[in-house]
Design an enzyme around this catalytic site. Structure first.
Site, PDB file in Angstrom:
ATOM      1  N   ASP A 163      54.805  57.937  25.814  1.00  0.00           N
ATOM      2  CA  ASP A 163      54.634  57.822  24.365  1.00  0.00           C
ATOM      3  C   ASP A 163      55.474  58.918  23.728  1.00  0.00           C
ATOM      4  OD1 ASP A 163      52.071  56.448  22.528  1.00  0.00           O
ATOM      5  OD2 ASP A 163      53.366  57.968  21.602  1.00  0.00           O
ATOM      6  N   GLU A 174      59.280  33.028  16.525  1.00  0.00           N
ATOM      7  CA  GLU A 174      58.060  32.298  16.917  1.00  0.00           C
ATOM      8  C   GLU A 174      57.860  31.119  15.980  1.00  0.00           C
ATOM      9  OE1 GLU A 174      54.855  35.157  17.068  1.00  0.00           O
ATOM     10  OE2 GLU A 174      55.834  36.305  18.657  1.00  0.00           O
ATOM     11  N   ALA A 191      53.093  42.326  25.200  1.00  0.00           N
ATOM     12  CA  ALA A 191      52.219  41.710  24.189  1.00  0.00           C
ATOM     13  C   ALA A 191      52.309  42.539  22.908  1.00  0.00           C
ATOM     14  CB  ALA A 191      50.779  41.644  24.705  1.00  0.00           C
ATOM     15  N   HIS A 241      46.076  52.555  20.328  1.00  0.00           N
ATOM     16  CA  HIS A 241      44.777  51.899  20.432  1.00  0.00           C
ATOM     17  C   HIS A 241      44.721  50.957  21.635  1.00  0.00           C
ATOM     18  CE1 HIS A 241      44.539  52.927  16.015  1.00  0.00           C
ATOM     19  NE2 HIS A 241      43.412  53.403  16.497  1.00  0.00           N
ATOM     20  N   ILE A 242      45.756  50.138  21.788  1.00  0.00           N
ATOM     21  CA  ILE A 242      45.732  49.146  22.875  1.00  0.00           C
ATOM     22  C   ILE A 242      46.038  49.810  24.215  1.00  0.00           C
ATOM     23  CG2 ILE A 242      46.807  47.043  23.782  1.00  0.00           C
ATOM     24  CD1 ILE A 242      47.350  46.257  20.821  1.00  0.00           C
ATOM     25  N   HIS A 266      51.479  34.060  21.419  1.00  0.00           N
ATOM     26  CA  HIS A 266      51.045  35.192  20.579  1.00  0.00           C
ATOM     27  C   HIS A 266      49.518  35.155  20.356  1.00  0.00           C
ATOM     28  CE1 HIS A 266      52.564  38.161  17.311  1.00  0.00           C
ATOM     29  NE2 HIS A 266      51.393  38.551  17.793  1.00  0.00           N
ATOM     30  N   ILE A 267      48.803  35.170  21.472  1.00  0.00           N
ATOM     31  CA  ILE A 267      47.335  35.064  21.394  1.00  0.00           C
ATOM     32  C   ILE A 267      46.630  36.365  21.778  1.00  0.00           C
ATOM     33  CG2 ILE A 267      47.077  32.564  21.734  1.00  0.00           C
ATOM     34  CD1 ILE A 267      46.607  33.353  24.795  1.00  0.00           C
TER      35      ILE A 267
HETATM   36  N1  NAI Z   1      50.029  40.239  20.881  1.00  0.00           N
HETATM   37  C1  NAI Z   1      49.186  40.435  19.904  1.00  0.00           C
HETATM   38  O1  NAI Z   1      48.481  39.512  19.488  1.00  0.00           O
HETATM   39  C2  NAI Z   1      49.070  41.780  19.310  1.00  0.00           C
HETATM   40  C3  NAI Z   1      50.145  42.629  19.269  1.00  0.00           C
HETATM   41  N2  NAI Z   1      50.015  43.872  18.709  1.00  0.00           N
HETATM   42  C4  NAI Z   1      51.188  44.752  18.725  1.00  0.00           C
HETATM   43  O2  NAI Z   1      50.901  45.881  19.523  1.00  0.00           O
HETATM   44  C5  NAI Z   1      51.425  47.030  18.901  1.00  0.00           C
HETATM   45  C6  NAI Z   1      50.668  48.244  19.367  1.00  0.00           C
HETATM   46  O3  NAI Z   1      49.350  48.192  18.868  1.00  0.00           O
HETATM   47  P1  NAI Z   1      48.404  49.478  18.839  1.00  0.00           P
HETATM   48  O4  NAI Z   1      48.193  50.016  20.191  1.00  0.00           O
HETATM   49  O5  NAI Z   1      47.225  49.107  18.048  1.00  0.00           O
HETATM   50  O6  NAI Z   1      49.305  50.479  18.004  1.00  0.00           O
HETATM   51  P2  NAI Z   1      49.123  52.027  17.852  1.00  0.00           P
HETATM   52  O7  NAI Z   1      49.871  52.404  16.624  1.00  0.00           O
HETATM   53  O8  NAI Z   1      47.711  52.414  17.990  1.00  0.00           O
HETATM   54  O9  NAI Z   1      49.923  52.604  19.122  1.00  0.00           O
HETATM   55  C7  NAI Z   1      51.307  52.524  19.267  1.00  0.00           C
HETATM   56  C8  NAI Z   1      51.760  53.690  20.125  1.00  0.00           C
HETATM   57  O10 NAI Z   1      53.156  53.540  20.372  1.00  0.00           O
HETATM   58  C9  NAI Z   1      53.732  54.826  20.314  1.00  0.00           C
HETATM   59  N3  NAI Z   1      55.159  54.708  20.081  1.00  0.00           N
HETATM   60  C10 NAI Z   1      55.808  54.427  18.921  1.00  0.00           C
HETATM   61  N4  NAI Z   1      57.127  54.395  19.131  1.00  0.00           N
HETATM   62  C11 NAI Z   1      57.316  54.646  20.443  1.00  0.00           C
HETATM   63  C12 NAI Z   1      58.476  54.733  21.257  1.00  0.00           C
HETATM   64  N5  NAI Z   1      59.708  54.560  20.764  1.00  0.00           N
HETATM   65  N6  NAI Z   1      58.300  55.028  22.558  1.00  0.00           N
HETATM   66  C13 NAI Z   1      57.060  55.219  23.071  1.00  0.00           C
HETATM   67  N7  NAI Z   1      55.934  55.145  22.342  1.00  0.00           N
HETATM   68  C14 NAI Z   1      56.069  54.854  21.052  1.00  0.00           C
HETATM   69  C15 NAI Z   1      52.987  55.504  19.187  1.00  0.00           C
HETATM   70  O11 NAI Z   1      53.114  56.915  19.232  1.00  0.00           O
HETATM   71  C16 NAI Z   1      51.570  55.037  19.443  1.00  0.00           C
HETATM   72  O12 NAI Z   1      50.863  55.922  20.271  1.00  0.00           O
HETATM   73  C17 NAI Z   1      51.260  46.729  17.409  1.00  0.00           C
HETATM   74  O13 NAI Z   1      52.185  47.453  16.643  1.00  0.00           O
HETATM   75  C18 NAI Z   1      51.521  45.252  17.332  1.00  0.00           C
HETATM   76  O14 NAI Z   1      52.886  45.041  17.083  1.00  0.00           O
HETATM   77  C19 NAI Z   1      48.822  44.298  18.214  1.00  0.00           C
HETATM   78  C20 NAI Z   1      47.729  43.488  18.232  1.00  0.00           C
HETATM   79  C21 NAI Z   1      47.771  42.139  18.733  1.00  0.00           C
HETATM   80  O1  AKG Z   2      46.697  37.317  15.555  1.00  0.00           O
HETATM   81  C1  AKG Z   2      47.759  37.396  14.964  1.00  0.00           C
HETATM   82  O2  AKG Z   2      48.195  36.549  14.231  1.00  0.00           O
HETATM   83  C2  AKG Z   2      48.645  38.607  15.138  1.00  0.00           C
HETATM   84  C3  AKG Z   2      48.186  39.576  16.167  1.00  0.00           C
HETATM   85  C4  AKG Z   2      49.136  40.715  16.155  1.00  0.00           C
HETATM   86  O3  AKG Z   2      50.224  40.612  16.640  1.00  0.00           O
HETATM   87  C5  AKG Z   2      48.761  41.953  15.481  1.00  0.00           C
HETATM   88  O4  AKG Z   2      47.563  42.149  15.205  1.00  0.00           O
HETATM   89  O5  AKG Z   2      49.659  42.759  15.208  1.00  0.00           O
END
Ligand code: NAI
Ligand code: AKG
Length: 476
Positions: free
Chosen positions: A236, A324, A293, A216-217, A354-355
């Site tokens: 990926d 954290e 991130a 997604h991201i 972590h924002i």
């Molecule tokens: N900093 C923040 O505030 C935030 C951090 N996150 C983190 O970002 C991560 C990713 O978020 P999304 O894109 O929504 O997840 P997502 O599940 O949509 O995408 C993750 C992608 O990583 C791929 N993947 C998994 N293992 C892999 C590997 N070993 N090598 C290469 N690709 C691999 C998956 O196939 C998938 O396409 C979340 O799991 C979360 O931990 C998410 C939201 C906010």
């Molecule tokens: O906003 C948060 O507390 C966490 C964000 C995050 O890392 C996630 O959505 O996975």
């Protein structure tokens, strides 16, 4: 709060005398929450159009007192408001809780809402004797032992993409900031120093962005980066459709050798732990940039520190860390991570607390999405969107189905269970039933009709006595 008499009105049965109502209430553990404000959505087709009906029946749980919810980590007001509107008793805290405090507290609650910091380990969940559901008001669910939760009948929900755009926008800002050394220039100005330099500062147009994890991201970021004139490559483990003119590369090494900017968007998994370590940094281009991130475990930070000191990496942005702080105002020092002060002393490094998902838009949307999933689960048993349970849903009961009862039986996925359950339900008319399994856990939901309210206890106890039982819930 509704009384037992109000409940009988809702059930559309003859109101008992006040005396009887009291006896029924105490023997059946009638709950006073949810209250009348939850109107499960139901749609009917008429004149070629879908119309929403408001005749759905408000179900209440048997054998549960008022629903008690513990909300940690300053969950958005949109979520708090929706949960309070149900009449649930909500305890709201701005921070996460350390494990021992959480263990002491969690016993009392039926529902817990967390964000990324609260660790719901098997040690914590073992003490959560009343817990039926966990809401992660974020994307990641790595902070929860989801397998242990499923095996104990505790559903886990998250918000899979409400903050994806916010993270992608933050990363775009960081790419430009690192390329122009904005953090350093700004810090210098804050200290009163004018330092007008162009050395080592670049446009991002024409540079290559390497995205690790194109979910997604990652895919959202891909579109934004191309709009800035960047070339996008990604790696990926899954074969994915590339957006725009982005290109999927066959290996992590190929990406690291190609990209000017490397950014990580993978979940926390055993395979992604230290995914970028010394060897991987060696593969990266001289003077390239590294951004994380995703989760703090993905980059080996001491290796990054050494590479930045050596000039191999020209800049980095980190939003996440192996450890954290629990809340705002806490310190980010060597007490938390042994290299914290070395990291803080580096040039051209953006450190954020972590924002990535912390915008008004994202938090408001997450509050709504997760609280509504929790309400649907508590009030109706729907597991749609659960990350650790099979997805099971039945259409809502209506006010015309006053003496109907919804049975939810979470059980071990072993042969012969349905025979046993149906022998119990078979005393009634089973109007509709759905069952599905995910690994070792199966989830059965059935609506049965013509159930006298005094029989609910017996029904509940008979299901509870089956050896396959993980958790029984009866809603009526
Ligand atoms: N900093 C923040 O505030 C935030 C951090 N996150 C983190 O970002 C991560 C990713 O978020 P999304 O894109 O929504 O997840 P997502 O599940 O949509 O995408 C993750 C992608 O990583 C791929 N993947 C998994 N293992 C892999 C590997 N070993 N090598 C290469 N690709 C691999 C998956 O196939 C998938 O396409 C979340 O799991 C979360 O931990 C998410 C939201 C906010
Ligand atoms: O906003 C948060 O507390 C966490 C964000 C995050 O890392 C996630 O959505 O996975």
């Amino acid at each position: 709060m509704t009384s037992a008499l109000d409940v009988t009105e809702a059930l559309d049965i003859e109101p008992p005398t006040t005396e009887l109502a009291r006896r029924v209430s105490s023997s059946l553990d009638l709950s006073t929450s949810p209250n009348g404000t939850f109107h499960p959505a139901s749609w009917v087709k008429g004149g070629g159009q879908l119309t929403r009906t408001s005749t759905n029946k408000q179900l209440k749980p048997f054998a549960t007192e008022d629903i008690k919810i513990l909300l940690l980590e300053n969950v958005n007001k949109t979520g708090l408001d929706r949960l309070e509107a149900q009449g649930y008793q909500v305890t709201f805290l701005k921070t996460s809780l350390p494990e021992d405090e959480l263990i002491a507290k969690i016993r009392d609650y039926h529902v817990i809402g967390i964000r990324s910091k609260t660790k719901l380990t098997s040690r914590v969940l073992r003490e959560a004797k009343n817990l039926i559901v966990i809401g992660c008001f974020c994307i990641g669910t790595n902070q929860v032992d989801t397998q242990y939760a499923a095996e104990h009948g505790i559903a886990v929900f998250n918000s899979p993409f409400s903050n994806s755009r916010s993270v992608a926008e933050l990363v775009i800002g960081e790419i430009i900031s690192l390329a122009r050394q904005l953090g350093d220039r700004s810090n210098e100005m804050h200290r009163g120093t004018w330092n007008k330099v162009s050395n080592g500062c670049w446009e991002i147009r024409g540079k290559t962005l390497g995205i690790i994890g194109y979910g997604h991201i990652g895919s959202q970021l891909s579109v934004l980066a191309e709009a800035f004139g960047m070339t996008v490559v990604f790696y990926d483990t899954v074969n994915l459709m590339a957006l725009g003119t982005a290109k999927q590369l066959p290996s992590l090494q190929a990406l690291l050798r190609t990209a000017d900017f490397v950014t990580c968007h993978v979940p926390e998994l055993p395979e992604t732990k230290n995914m970028i370590g010394r060897k991987e940094i060696e593969y990266m281009k001289e003077g390239s940039y590294l951004i994380n991130a995703s989760r703090g475990s993905v980059i080996e930070i001491p290796a990054l520190i050494d590479a930045m000191r050596a000039g191999k990496i020209a800049g980095a942005a980190l939003d996440v860390y192996p450890a954290e702080p629990g809340g705002n105002g806490d310190y980010f020092t060597n007490d938390l991570n042994p290299w914290a002060e070395d990291l803080r002393s580096l040039k051209n490094i953006i450190l954020t607390p972590h924002i990535g998902g912390s915008t008004e838009e994202a938090q408001s949307a997450i509050g709504i999405e997760v609280s509504e999933a929790l309400v649907r689960y508590v009030n109706e048993g729907s597991t749609l969107g659960a990350v650790n349970m099979p997805e099971v849903n039945l259409r809502s009961l209506t006010m015309d189905e006053a003496n109907h009862v919804r049975v939810i039986y979470i059980h071990r996925n072993i042969p012969g269970v349905l025979r046993g359950v149906n022998a119990i339900l078979g005393d009634h008319n089973v109007d509709k039933q759905m069952t599905d399994s995910r690994g070792d856990v199966a989830y059965l939901m059935a609506d049965i009709s013509d159930v006298n309210v005094t029989l609910i206890k017996d029904l509940y106890q008979r299901l509870e006595s089956l050896s396959s039982r993980i958790m029984t819930r009866v809603l009526y």
